[in-house]
Structure formats: structure tokens, C-alpha cells
Enzyme design. Structure first.
Site, PDB file in Angstrom:
ATOM      1  N   LYS A  30      62.992  71.715  71.091  1.00  0.00           N
ATOM      2  CA  LYS A  30      61.708  71.851  71.774  1.00  0.00           C
ATOM      3  C   LYS A  30      61.840  72.763  72.983  1.00  0.00           C
ATOM      4  O   LYS A  30      61.046  73.694  73.176  1.00  0.00           O
ATOM      5  CB  LYS A  30      61.219  70.460  72.195  1.00  0.00           C
ATOM      6  CG  LYS A  30      59.756  70.381  72.497  1.00  0.00           C
ATOM      7  CD  LYS A  30      59.364  68.965  72.919  1.00  0.00           C
ATOM      8  CE  LYS A  30      59.302  68.012  71.735  1.00  0.00           C
ATOM      9  NZ  LYS A  30      59.196  66.602  72.155  1.00  0.00           N
ATOM     10  N   ARG A 100      59.189  65.158  78.294  1.00  0.00           N
ATOM     11  CA  ARG A 100      59.322  65.167  76.830  1.00  0.00           C
ATOM     12  C   ARG A 100      60.778  65.254  76.416  1.00  0.00           C
ATOM     13  O   ARG A 100      61.534  66.042  76.954  1.00  0.00           O
ATOM     14  CB  ARG A 100      58.601  66.391  76.251  1.00  0.00           C
ATOM     15  CG  ARG A 100      57.268  66.673  76.884  1.00  0.00           C
ATOM     16  CD  ARG A 100      56.689  68.000  76.422  1.00  0.00           C
ATOM     17  NE  ARG A 100      56.369  68.026  75.011  1.00  0.00           N
ATOM     18  CZ  ARG A 100      55.935  69.111  74.383  1.00  0.00           C
ATOM     19  NH1 ARG A 100      55.823  70.264  75.039  1.00  0.00           N
ATOM     20  NH2 ARG A 100      55.653  69.057  73.098  1.00  0.00           N
ATOM     21  N   GLY A 109      59.104  61.241  66.587  1.00  0.00           N
ATOM     22  CA  GLY A 109      58.787  59.856  66.895  1.00  0.00           C
ATOM     23  C   GLY A 109      59.960  59.036  67.392  1.00  0.00           C
ATOM     24  O   GLY A 109      59.808  57.867  67.701  1.00  0.00           O
ATOM     25  N   MET A 111      62.038  59.625  70.074  1.00  0.00           N
ATOM     26  CA  MET A 111      62.124  59.476  71.513  1.00  0.00           C
ATOM     27  C   MET A 111      60.768  59.836  72.099  1.00  0.00           C
ATOM     28  O   MET A 111      60.140  60.792  71.676  1.00  0.00           O
ATOM     29  CB  MET A 111      63.230  60.373  72.055  1.00  0.00           C
ATOM     30  CG  MET A 111      64.592  59.824  71.664  1.00  0.00           C
ATOM     31  SD  MET A 111      65.924  60.940  72.044  1.00  0.00           S
ATOM     32  CE  MET A 111      65.664  62.198  70.845  1.00  0.00           C
ATOM     33  N   ARG A 344      58.152  74.466  65.934  1.00  0.00           N
ATOM     34  CA  ARG A 344      59.468  74.197  65.324  1.00  0.00           C
ATOM     35  C   ARG A 344      59.349  74.507  63.840  1.00  0.00           C
ATOM     36  O   ARG A 344      58.243  74.598  63.306  1.00  0.00           O
ATOM     37  CB  ARG A 344      59.869  72.746  65.530  1.00  0.00           C
ATOM     38  CG  ARG A 344      58.903  71.785  64.885  1.00  0.00           C
ATOM     39  CD  ARG A 344      59.303  70.338  65.129  1.00  0.00           C
ATOM     40  NE  ARG A 344      58.192  69.475  64.779  1.00  0.00           N
ATOM     41  CZ  ARG A 344      57.943  68.299  65.327  1.00  0.00           C
ATOM     42  NH1 ARG A 344      58.724  67.843  66.275  1.00  0.00           N
ATOM     43  NH2 ARG A 344      56.927  67.567  64.939  1.00  0.00           N
ATOM     44  N   HIS A 464      52.301  59.884  61.707  1.00  0.00           N
ATOM     45  CA  HIS A 464      53.694  59.448  61.597  1.00  0.00           C
ATOM     46  C   HIS A 464      54.050  59.150  60.144  1.00  0.00           C
ATOM     47  O   HIS A 464      55.067  59.619  59.625  1.00  0.00           O
ATOM     48  CB  HIS A 464      53.900  58.192  62.461  1.00  0.00           C
ATOM     49  CG  HIS A 464      55.278  57.619  62.364  1.00  0.00           C
ATOM     50  ND1 HIS A 464      55.613  56.632  61.468  1.00  0.00           N
ATOM     51  CD2 HIS A 464      56.418  57.933  63.026  1.00  0.00           C
ATOM     52  CE1 HIS A 464      56.900  56.349  61.600  1.00  0.00           C
ATOM     53  NE2 HIS A 464      57.415  57.123  62.543  1.00  0.00           N
ATOM     54  N   SER A 787      90.935  68.155  35.170  1.00  0.00           N
ATOM     55  CA  SER A 787      89.613  67.766  35.631  1.00  0.00           C
ATOM     56  C   SER A 787      89.820  66.590  36.585  1.00  0.00           C
ATOM     57  O   SER A 787      90.367  65.555  36.190  1.00  0.00           O
ATOM     58  CB  SER A 787      88.757  67.358  34.434  1.00  0.00           C
ATOM     59  OG  SER A 787      87.515  66.902  34.892  1.00  0.00           O
ATOM     60  N   CYS A 857      84.957  66.009  37.910  1.00  0.00           N
ATOM     61  CA  CYS A 857      83.953  65.363  37.061  1.00  0.00           C
ATOM     62  C   CYS A 857      83.566  63.970  37.541  1.00  0.00           C
ATOM     63  O   CYS A 857      82.904  63.238  36.843  1.00  0.00           O
ATOM     64  CB  CYS A 857      84.437  65.304  35.619  1.00  0.00           C
ATOM     65  SG  CYS A 857      85.859  64.238  35.403  1.00  0.00           S
ATOM     66  N   TYR A 877      84.905  74.829  38.453  1.00  0.00           N
ATOM     67  CA  TYR A 877      83.592  74.249  38.160  1.00  0.00           C
ATOM     68  C   TYR A 877      83.471  72.835  38.711  1.00  0.00           C
ATOM     69  O   TYR A 877      84.471  72.193  39.041  1.00  0.00           O
ATOM     70  CB  TYR A 877      83.319  74.241  36.655  1.00  0.00           C
ATOM     71  CG  TYR A 877      84.174  73.276  35.873  1.00  0.00           C
ATOM     72  CD1 TYR A 877      83.765  71.952  35.694  1.00  0.00           C
ATOM     73  CD2 TYR A 877      85.387  73.675  35.320  1.00  0.00           C
ATOM     74  CE1 TYR A 877      84.560  71.063  34.991  1.00  0.00           C
ATOM     75  CE2 TYR A 877      86.176  72.791  34.611  1.00  0.00           C
ATOM     76  CZ  TYR A 877      85.769  71.474  34.456  1.00  0.00           C
ATOM     77  OH  TYR A 877      86.550  70.588  33.781  1.00  0.00           O
TER      78      TYR A 877
END
Ligand code: ADP
Ligand code: MG
Ligand code: MG
Length: 899
Positions: A30, A100, A109, A111, A344, A464, A787, A857, A877
Site C-alpha cells: 500500500k 492504515r 481485512g 489488519m 494494487r 469481504h 522414477s 511419480c 519429467y
């Protein structure tokens, strides 16, 4: 101030380090962006930012300030007063400020902000005189008392609400705006009494005292439970703390030509390139977000104040060009003049991410790399989330009971609960729950996190509930104003239609529709296109997805395979971009119908002859499975793992099933019980399983290898390319591998001879036993691929069983005084331990066999952080379940960009 003293306070726009990453870390998002907007000439009310470093000091030093901070704040306040030509709390010309919070990453929301600080009876009178608006002055004062009392001093919010409501009720007013000056003064008297009752002191009138109390509260809020929880849930780590912004106030509550609003430069739900927002005239601060009244949409502002509207439209363009991303802005209009209070990068749904990024690439605003680097991989699977099934709606003939705002997309059906605690309790019992609230607040986050859907009766698209639900990818309908919720008796109704706690309801977050009915949910649009149930040119979403995945594939280096055991899974995975099968678990083909009977015959066999007879029954079934899978793969490689689980897993353990089995096999229940006892193991994970089965009973291996090779030959004869890779599980010693490999090759050669034909194949192993990892050079001499089976490798390396770890792993990962493991090691690979073994094994393997193919995997194969690690280690992979294939592709591309 001498040079070697740390600077903690920055005036907006001071210095040149525009919104750079380090400024964000220091000033919070901010603060950095307020400074930015000031620098590029936007109308930002002046102010200053106290850095996150000051907060870090405060947190680490028993709520005390670093040396010189207080003086530095006062010095900047002095400067602000000069700029504004007003003095904080003055009885002639009062300055009011907001205090702020704002960390480097946005935590909506979490703080709380205090507005109108500097108010006391004297400055209220002065403000009334100066603005010639007495009602406004007293309204501002009572708002300040409420916020200061609640946020800074901890007087319960509802107490203020009740005091306000009592005056409204006594005066017969519906809205706050209906209260007049005398009413306001009455409210203030009640607030004052309330404050004294709770705090035991008079409400502070000294503005400097107010200011430092507020600053401390912001610092302190960094470590309140909500903030900690939010950071945990959103995996926000490594931040110093919050910055504090002290900013001169502008007023949206000065009458009909004033107002306040929130807007997005693009649609946060769909990503459409249109200005999107809401505002309320004669309102302040949180009014829009808190859903006090249902706000107006931004385009109607044109008729209220065309100049301001046009100015906002220009700012929208400017900000997108400046930040090269969609912005979420807050603004206030004070008597016809526009002020910018925040910008933002906008939070948005994954749908909005896709569309906005693709359109920005196509318009030349950003590069493909930027687009790919930004889209949150953790959200990606929500693209495949279900929607309400319209056929089911038609079939049942159900009607929507009402329509709210389509705040967060997705269809949800579940049992309705009216409090977050109850929702959490019920979800813990395995129920699908929908949380219904008048409006939500930060306390409800836990309930929202477990809910399948959220519905609110008040509040807009930027409330909110809407913002948080979009962030969580949880379907949400907000502002469904026709619904009235009765918390006391646990019910809600629209007209005469009532549902009670625990009843099923359904919501459609795409449209805002609400149904008091149980409606089926069905696959997402992308999945429907992939399934051929919808045409791709009918789905804009699919087209954007396709384009975006095109960017992804241009960038990534890791291949992505899938863990699939059935033709259907294989089909889906290939549609989702899988480049082969990384793990086909043959035992999954052993269940069902005739198969399990033959498997059990094999297990109960008393000798090799009997066993081979049972295996001969299984052969054609296995072969057919492989034929179907190879056909689906259409030339892509398939790693097939030989039988892995202990045999007793295939035997029934309750009496009825044993009885049934006895009948099927023509043997006695006692015999089955006896065999079961005989096969019982104390620790099956470390028992008679994996390659150990194939070593003791090579005939099992013979059958499976034959099925694989015969299927490959059959499919290739029909003209489809086939690349079988035979994988031996649970090898710990290279001799185990060589023994099983020898048997496999014997069978393969036999089949080749019988058929007079050959086909290329590979034989390799899973690396899932730590011994195998540290002797990988010995194994790699004869293995063509490794693998990494990171599920077992994690269990055996860390020494905890996945099925039993929950009780201590929670605290190990989450408790702030522990956190021995950064993430759940079964979800994200434990890089320093298990990962180290993967790295060692890869290096050892390549040192003797540079061409060895390396993959992973385990469950981890679809986890973005693990994939980043795999890229670093240089695996070839990753393999994951079908629906994680797109996420894995994206994460693989992001891993390249991170480098
Ligand atoms: P959050 O981080 O929760 O969005 P903010 O600090 O942005 O909190 O403030 C909450 C509300 O107060 C916002 O609507 C914002 O526009 C408003 N606000 C903050 N500072 C000022 C100010 N100086 N003048 C007018 N309104 C303000
Ligand atoms: Mg804000
Ligand atoms: Mg395993």
C-alpha cells in the site's frame, strides 16, 4: 539525523525508488503504491509511511520502538501539517488522518484501518464550522470513536453497532444517512459511555496520544491470530511485518456530491476488459466493502459526476500501463473532487487471470513470459472445478429462489450452516457445507475455507465475502438481499420458502442464482470441451486456456507425464497435455469381477503349478488393459510398474466377504482365514511387497511382463507406435534389480521368439528405498530409467508412515514454535532431506549412465514447489494425476522463468 541511523519513515513520493521490489518490502504494498501514484501525478492525499522494519523491531522487542522512531514520526507529522496547512486535532483548522496497515503482500481485512484520527470535541466543532456541515463533523467523530474503540482498544464491534442501532430504532431511521446532528451527538454520548465502561478511562482527546496508540495497534495486529492464520493459509512467509501509513483524510461522507468506491481495471470474475466497480455516495471508507448498503455500479457514476467518471477511466488506463497488470483501486470523491487512496494488483479468479493475461499478451502490454510467470499455479486446478448441472435443474424442475451477485465462480451444493464454527464442525465430519451469512468478516475465514460455497445477503462484488471467496476459489453468491437469515433459530427464507440448518441448498457462483434444492454438480466447461461434450469455439474460456497453455509449453523444459491406470484416465490426461504415463499401477487392474477371483486363486495357490494356472487366467485381462492404454497413448511412452502391494491386501477381511470368496473358489472359510493369518504382517509398508514378490514368485513377473509385451506387439501391429517401459518397484539393492531384470528379459525374448517380432522397450526401477538412492550408481549400470517414488521415499527417509503421521505432522508443520518441516512433506517434497536423496541418486545415476532417464511419480509430481525443485535437480519429467497435469505444465514453465 546522522547518516548511519536507519530511516524508518518516508513521505509519499519522497525518493525515486518507484515501487521496486525492495520498496514494497520496506513500505508495504500500500505504502509503495501510494508513493508511486503520488510520483506519477495522481491525486493522492499526502501522508507518510512507517516502514516494515519498524514493525519488525516492535515485534521483536516487546512492543517498543527503535531509537528515534517517535521523533521521526513527529517530524513527518509536522511536515504533513505544513503541507496541509492544518494541525492534527486543532480547534481552529484541524487535520485528520487515517492510520492504515499494509504489508508487502496484500492481506485484505487482516489488519484494520483507523479513519478520522485526530477527532475530539474541539476539532469536531472546528470541522463543522470549516465545512459548514455539522452533521458530517459529528458523523466523522462517531466513526472515529467506533474504529478507534474497536480496532485500537478492543471494545467489541457489536457493542458500537448496537448502540448505533438503538438510536436508529428510537428515531425510526433505516439507514445511517437518516440520522441528523442531534442523533449523531446522541450516538457519540452512548459511544463515550460504552468506551469508559470497557476501558475504564475516558476516550482519549489528545491527538498525539491517539496517533501512537493507533500505530501500535497496527504493529500489534501483525501478529494477531487472524493475520497469522491468513499468512499460513496463503503461504505468505518471510515478511518483516506491516508498514503503517498515516495519510491525511479525504471525506466521502460530506453529502450528496461526495462518495467512496472500489474498482477493478478489469472484471475480477471473468477478466473481461471493462471497467468494473462499485461506489456509494455520501459514504466513507469501508462502507462499500462492509456491505452497509448495496452499492451502485461504476458506470452509473457517469450520470452522477461525468468529470470524475472520465478522470477515473483515464486513471484506469494509466495505472494498467504503469503496473502492466490489472489493478484494484480505492477512491474517494470529496465534494466533487477525486482522490486516489489505493492501488494494487487485483485479486481475481483463475478465469479472470487467464483471460486478462491472454488479452494483455495479445494487446502487447506484457510478454508471454510475464503472463506465465504470474498466473498462480496453486489456483490452476480450479479451472476444472465443477458447475451446477443444468440438466438436473430442468429434470427436477427446480426454480431459483433468488438471485444475488455472481461474486466467485463455480457451482456448489451442500448443507447450509449459518456460522463459521458450525460449518467447520460439520465439514470436519465429512459433510459438504455451504456457509450462509448476512455478511462475512475476517473471523469467518476458517468456515469459508472449508465451505463448498458461500452466500451472503448483503454486500457487493467487492465485499469481504466476495474478495476472500474469489481468493480461495470458493463459489460465492453475495448480496442476495431477498434472503433473510435468522441466526437465532438457524434458518433462512425468501418469502415463504424456508430452509433450516443442515438442509441442502445449491448456489451458482457464475450467475448468482440460489436454489433451495440439492442439485448435481458436473464437470467444468474446459473438461466438457475436452470430453467432446461442448465445441471449443463455443467456449471462450477454453480458447483462452488453450492459448495460455501454448505459452506455457513454449517455455517449459520438464516433460509432464501422468499417473494413470485405466484407459479413461489415460484419455483425460492426454487431453490435458500429458506426454505419457509416468506410473501405471498394475494392481489397480486386479480388482473387480473375475479379476479379483483369479488374483485370489493365485494368492491361495499351494504351489507354483496352481499359481501359474491362476496367472494364466489373469494374462488376457492384463493384456487387454495394456492394449487399451497403449492405444489411448497413441505413441506416447508408458511406464508400467509391476505388482507392488503385499498380497494380503487382495484378501477380504470381514466374515461375509470371506464366505462369499469361499463359495466362489470352492474352498473353506477356514482355509481363507488360515492363509490370511499366514500372510499377516506387522508392518506391511516394509513387508513382503514390491520386487520382493517378483523375486520369490517370478511367475507373477513373467505373466505381467508377457502381458505388457504382447499388448505392445498387438497394438504396434495395428500401426500405433508403442513405447513400453517396465518398472521394478521397491528395489533397495542392485542385485534385486538385476535379478528381476534378467527374468523380465527372458520373458521378453521368449515372446519375441514366439511372435517372430521385436519391439523397443526399457527396463528401469523406482527409487523409493533410501538404500537404492545412495547406491544409485550400482543400479544405474543396468537400469535405463529411475522414477522417484517420493511417497515411499518420504516415509522411509523421514521414518513416518503417511497413514499415521497426521497426529504429529500438523504441529510439526504449523505450530509457530515448531515448523520443523516447512511444508507437509507428503505434499511438497522435503527438499533438504528427501530432496537431497533425489539429488544424490540423480548424480550417482548419471555418473555411470549419462543417458539414464529421470522422473518423479509420487503425489509430489503435481506440486508446484516440488516441480521447481525437480527442474533444479535436472530431472527429465514429472508425473502426476490427470487433473494436475495442466498445473504441472504451468509450474514447470514457472520453474524455468524463476531460474
Ligand atoms: P484495507 O487494507 O483493508 O483495504 P485501507 O487502509 O485501504 O484498508 O482502508 C480502509 C478504507 O478506508 C478504504 O476504503 C480506504 O479507501 C479508506 N481510507 C483509508 N485512508 C483514507 C483517507 N486518508 N481518506 C479517506 N478514506 C480513507
Ligand atoms: Mg484498501
Ligand atoms: Mg511405492
Amino acid at each position: 539525523m546522522s547518516k548511519d541511523v536507519t530511516k524508518y519513515v518516508y513521505f509519499f513520493g519522497e525518493g525515486k525508488a518507484e515501487g521496486s521490489a525492495s520498496m514494497k518490502d520496506l513500505l508495504g504494498g500500500k505504502g509503495a503504491n501510494l508513493a508511486d501514484m503520488t510520483s506519477i501525478g495522481l491525486p493522492v492525499p499526502p501522508g507518510f509511511t512507517i516502514s516494515t522494519e519498524a514493525c519488525a523491531y516492535y515485534s521483536a522487542n516487546d512492543s517498543t520502538y527503535p531509537e528515534g522512531l517517535r521523533e521521526e514520526v513527529l517530524k513527518h507529522l509536522d511536515h504533513l501539517e505544513k503541507v496541509m496547512g492544518a494541525k492534527l486535532g486543532d480547534s481552529e483548522n484541524p487535520l485528520l488522518v487515517s492510520v492504515r496497515s499494509g504489508a508487502a503482500q496484500s492481506m485484505p481485512g487482516m489488519m484494520d484501518t483507523v479513519l478520522n484520527l485526530g477527532m475530539n470535541p474541539d476539532s469536531a466543532k472546528a470541522l463543522a464550522k470549516k465545512t459548514n456541515n455539522e452533521r458530517f463533523a459529528w458523523d466523522s467523530y462517531r466513526r472515529f470513536m467506533q474504529m478507534f474503540g474497536d480496532v485500537v482498544m478492543g471494545v467489541p464491534h457489536h457493542e458500537f453497532e448496537e448502540a448505533l442501532q438503538s438510536v436508529k430504532t428510537e428515531r425510526n431511521c433505516e439507514f445511517d444517512t437518516d440520522l441528523d446532528v442531534e442523533d449523531m451527538k446522541e450516538v457519540i454520548d452512548r459511544y463515550r459511555a460504552l468506551y469508559k465502561r470497557y476501558i475504564g478511562e475516558d476516550f482519549p482527546t489528545d491527538p498525539i496520544d491517539q496517533l501512537f496508540k493507533a500505530i501500535n495497534a497496527v504493529f500489534g495486529s501483525w501478529n494477531n491470530d487472524r493475520a497469522i492464520r491468513y499468512r499460513q493459509m496463503n503461504d505468505i512467509r518471510g515478511l518483516l511485518g506491516t508498514a503503517v501509513n498515516v495519510q491525511s483524510m479525504v471525506f466521502g461522507n460530506m453529502g450528496a456530491t461526495s462518495g467512496t468506491g472500489v474498482a477493478f481495471t478489469r472484471d475480477p470474475s471473468t477478466g473481461e476488459d471493462k471497467f468494473y466497480g462499485e461506489y456509494l455516495m455520501n459514504a466513507q471508507g469501508e462502507d462499500v466493502v462492509a456491505g452497509i448498503r448495496t452499492p451502485q455500479t461504476i458506470d452509473t457514476l457517469k450520470s452522477v459526476n461525468e468529470k470524475v467518471y472520465q478522470q477515473l477511466v483515464d486513471i484506469r488506463d494509466l495505472l494498467e500501463k504503469h503496473y502492466k497488470d490489472m489493478q484494484d483501486i480505492e477512491f474517494t470523491i470529496q465534494e466533487g473532487t477525486l482522490y486516489m487512496l489505493q492501488t494494487r494488483n487485483g485479486k481475481r479468479t483463475i478465469f479472470s487471470w487467464l483471460r486478462s493475461q491472454v488479452e494483455m499478451v495479445e494487446s502487447g502490454l506484457i510478454s508471454k513470459e510475464t503472463a506465465v510467470g504470474r498466473v498462480p499455479a496453486g489456483e490452476f486446478n480450479k479451472l476444472f472445478a465443477p458447475v451446477l448441472d443444468s440438466d438436473d435443474i430442468d429434470k427436477q424442475g427446480v426454480q431459483e429462489v433468488t438471485k444475488g451477485l455472481n461474486a466467485s465462480p463455480g457451482g456448489a451444493c451442500g448443507q447450509v450452516y449459518f456460522s463459521a464454527e458450525k460449518a467447520e464442525e460439520m465439514a470436519a465430519l465429512g459433510k459438504d457445507v455451504i456457509l450462509a451469512r448476512v455478511e462475512t468478516s475476517p473471523e469467518d475465514i476458517g468456515g469459508m475455507a472449508v465451505a463448498k460455497g458461500v452466500i451472503t445477503t448483503r454486500g457487493g462484488m467487492t465485499s469481504h465475502a466476495a474478495v476472500v471467496a474469489r481468493g480461495m476459489g470458493c463459489p460465492c453468491v453475495s448480496g442476495a438481499g431477498d434472503i433473510s437469515i435468522n441466526y437465532k433459530d438457524g434458518s433462512m427464507k425468501v418469502g415463504d420458502k424456508v430452509v433450516r440448518e443442515g438442509d441442502f441448498i445449491s448456489i451458482d457462483g457464475f450467475t448468482g442464482q440460489v436454489y433451495f434444492a440439492h442439485i448435481q454438480v458436473k464437470p467444468s466447461e474446459i473438461v466438457q470441451v475436452l470430453n467432446g461434450e461442448m465445441k471449443s469455439d463455443e467456449s471462450l474460456l477454453f480458447q483462452n486456456y488453450n492459448k495460455f497453455m501454448g505459452y506455457v509449453d513454449e517455455i517449459r523444459k520438464l516433460r509432464v507425464r501422468t499417473n494413470a491406470d485405466t484407459p479413461a484416465d489415460t484419455h483425460m490426461a492426454v487431453q490435458l497435455g500429458a506426454e505419457g504415463i509416468g506410473l501405471c499401477r498394475t494392481e489397480h487392474m486386479f480388482f473387480g469381477g473375475q479379476r479379483i477371483i483369479s488374483v485370489r486363486k493365485m494368492i491361495l495357490a499351494n504351489n507354483k503349478v496352481e499359481r501359474e494356472k491362476a496367472l494364466a487366467e489373469l494374462l488376457p485381462m492384463q493384456r487387454q488393459d495394456f492394449e487399451e492404454i497403449f492405444t489411448e497413448l497413441n505413441g506416447l511412452p508408458a511406464t508400467v510398474r509391476l505388482l507392488d502391494p503385499p498380497l494380503h491386501e487382495f484378501l477380504p477381511n470381514d466374515h461375509t466377504s470371506r464366505h462369499e470368496m469361499a463359495l466362489q473358489l470352492g474352498i473353506s472359510v477356514e482355509e481363507i482365514a488360515q492363509k490370511t493369518t499366514q500372510l499377516h504382517e506387522f508392518n506391511p509398508m516394509l513387508g513382503f511387497r514390491g520386487c520382493r514378490l517378483a523375486i520369490v514368485y517370478p511367475e507373477i513377473l513373467h505373466m505381467q511382463v508377457r502381458a505388457i509385451i504382447e499388448a505392445a506387439l498387438n497394438v504396434s501391429e495395428k500401426g500405433t507406435e508403442v513405447h513400453p517401459e517396465i518398472m521394478i518397484p521397491l528395489v533397495g539393492h542392485y542385485k534385486e534389480f538385476e535379478y528381476t531384470k534378467k527374468h523380465a528379459i527372458e520373458t521378453i525374448e521368449k515372446v519375441f521368439a514366439e511372435r517372430g517380432k521385436k519391439i523397443a522397450y526399457k527396463i528401469g526401477t523406482m527409487i523409493e528405498v533410501p538404500r537404492a538412492a545412495i547406491t544409485a550408481d550400482e543400479i544405474a549400470k543396468s537400469a535405463e530409467f529411475f522414477s522417484f517414488g517420493t511417497n515411499d521415499l518420504t516415509q522411509m527417509t523421514c521414518g513416518f508412515s503417511r497413514d499415521d503421521a497426521a497426529s504429529f505432522l500438523g504441529p510439526y508443520v504449523n505450530d509457530t514454535d515448531k515448523q520443523f518441516y516447512e511444508y507437509d512433506p507428503f505434499a511438497t517434497i522435503d527438499i533438504d532431506g528427501v530432496g537431497k536423496l533425489v539429488k544424490i541418486a540423480s548424480e550417482l545415476g548419471r555418473s555411470v549412465n549419462p543417458k539414464i532417464k529421470l522422473g518423479i511419480c509420487g503425489e509430489h509430481g503435481g506440486d508446484p514447489k516440488t516441480i521447481d525443485f525437480c527442474q533444479k535437480v535436472g530431472l527429465d519429467y514429472v508425473s502426476c494425476s490427470p487433473f494436475r497435469v495442466p498445473v504441472a505444465r504451468l509450474a514447470a514453465a514457472q520453474a524455468v522463468l524463476k531460474k
